[in-house]
Scaffold this active site. Sequence first.
Site, PDB file in Angstrom:
ATOM      1  N   LYS A   1      -1.722  39.717  15.606  1.00  0.00           N
ATOM      2  CA  LYS A   1      -2.967  40.572  15.614  1.00  0.00           C
ATOM      3  C   LYS A   1      -2.643  41.571  14.367  1.00  0.00           C
ATOM      4  O   LYS A   1      -3.092  41.331  12.985  1.00  0.00           O
ATOM      5  CB  LYS A   1      -3.846  41.434  16.042  1.00  0.00           C
ATOM      6  CG  LYS A   1      -4.339  40.117  17.254  1.00  0.00           C
ATOM      7  CD  LYS A   1      -5.630  40.376  18.170  1.00  0.00           C
ATOM      8  CE  LYS A   1      -6.687  39.328  18.725  1.00  0.00           C
ATOM      9  NZ  LYS A   1      -7.948  39.422  19.703  1.00  0.00           N
TER      10      LYS A   1
ATOM     11  N   SER B   1      -3.543  44.429  20.066  1.00  0.00           N
ATOM     12  CA  SER B   1      -4.391  44.145  21.814  1.00  0.00           C
ATOM     13  C   SER B   1      -4.450  42.816  21.910  1.00  0.00           C
ATOM     14  O   SER B   1      -5.688  42.748  21.122  1.00  0.00           O
ATOM     15  CB  SER B   1      -5.176  44.831  22.278  1.00  0.00           C
ATOM     16  OG  SER B   1      -5.021  45.176  24.235  1.00  0.00           O
ATOM     17  N   ASP B   2      -4.498  42.153  22.856  1.00  0.00           N
ATOM     18  CA  ASP B   2      -5.510  40.997  23.436  1.00  0.00           C
ATOM     19  C   ASP B   2      -5.247  41.225  25.324  1.00  0.00           C
ATOM     20  O   ASP B   2      -3.887  41.581  25.654  1.00  0.00           O
ATOM     21  CB  ASP B   2      -4.732  39.494  22.727  1.00  0.00           C
ATOM     22  CG  ASP B   2      -5.494  38.884  22.571  1.00  0.00           C
ATOM     23  OD1 ASP B   2      -6.411  38.210  23.970  1.00  0.00           O
ATOM     24  OD2 ASP B   2      -5.721  37.989  21.242  1.00  0.00           O
ATOM     25  N   SER B   3      -6.349  39.893  25.662  1.00  0.00           N
ATOM     26  CA  SER B   3      -6.228  39.805  27.027  1.00  0.00           C
ATOM     27  C   SER B   3      -6.103  38.340  27.755  1.00  0.00           C
ATOM     28  O   SER B   3      -6.701  37.876  26.611  1.00  0.00           O
ATOM     29  CB  SER B   3      -7.093  40.631  27.572  1.00  0.00           C
ATOM     30  OG  SER B   3      -7.230  42.370  27.216  1.00  0.00           O
TER      31      SER B   3
ATOM     32  N   GLY C   1      -1.881  42.799  26.789  1.00  0.00           N
ATOM     33  CA  GLY C   1      -0.982  43.385  25.140  1.00  0.00           C
ATOM     34  C   GLY C   1      -1.273  44.313  24.638  1.00  0.00           C
ATOM     35  O   GLY C   1      -2.304  43.944  24.197  1.00  0.00           O
TER      36      GLY C   1
END
Length: 207
Positions: free
Chosen positions: A67, A83-85, A120
């Site tokens: 991203k 950021s990602d989950s 993250g």
Amino acid sequence: MSITDMRRAPLPPGLVLASRSASRRAMLDGAGVAYTARPADVDEAAIKTAMAGEKPETITQALADAKALAIAGDAGDALVLGSDSLVQCGGRLFDKPESREQAAEHLRWFSGRTMELHSGAALVQHGAVKWRHAALARLHVRDLSDDFIAAYLDSEWPAVGACVGVFMIEGRGVQLFESVEGDYFCILGMPLFPVLSALRRFGAMQS
């Protein structure tokens, strides 16, 4: 301004958040961080497919990196935050539900199990990853009755369709859990304390 116009507009120096997530924007707003938001076009499904079999934290970090890197080419000297989950539960990795019926199926699977939420974050500058961090929270889901699931989705759907765990912990989603372990901000979708520390280190915030 439309999302298309946002993508074409030049980016000012400073910090760029490569996300359309309202919760991540709210975290930075609440912390008093100055930034510009720019949604990132990333084929998350393709990344997950290519990384099948990898650890969830590795996949989450790759998504955060991707991203930020997707925006970096237009960011000039700015730092770009991605950021990602991901949610893992009972040996399964979960994506955001595509329908209310799938959301109910996810909730039935989570019932009585421990949900592992991996979050993250990455900072990219001049096309290179300068910093990354992965965090983990464990959420112990209580036994959920079918009546509760139906009433919960009557109240929360479709808003929770944008949430990989089918909940917003800051709202009625807290009713899903008996207890949680880990950083609250990780549960919201971004490891905020490490992000703020990194922003100070790179000069994007006062130290």
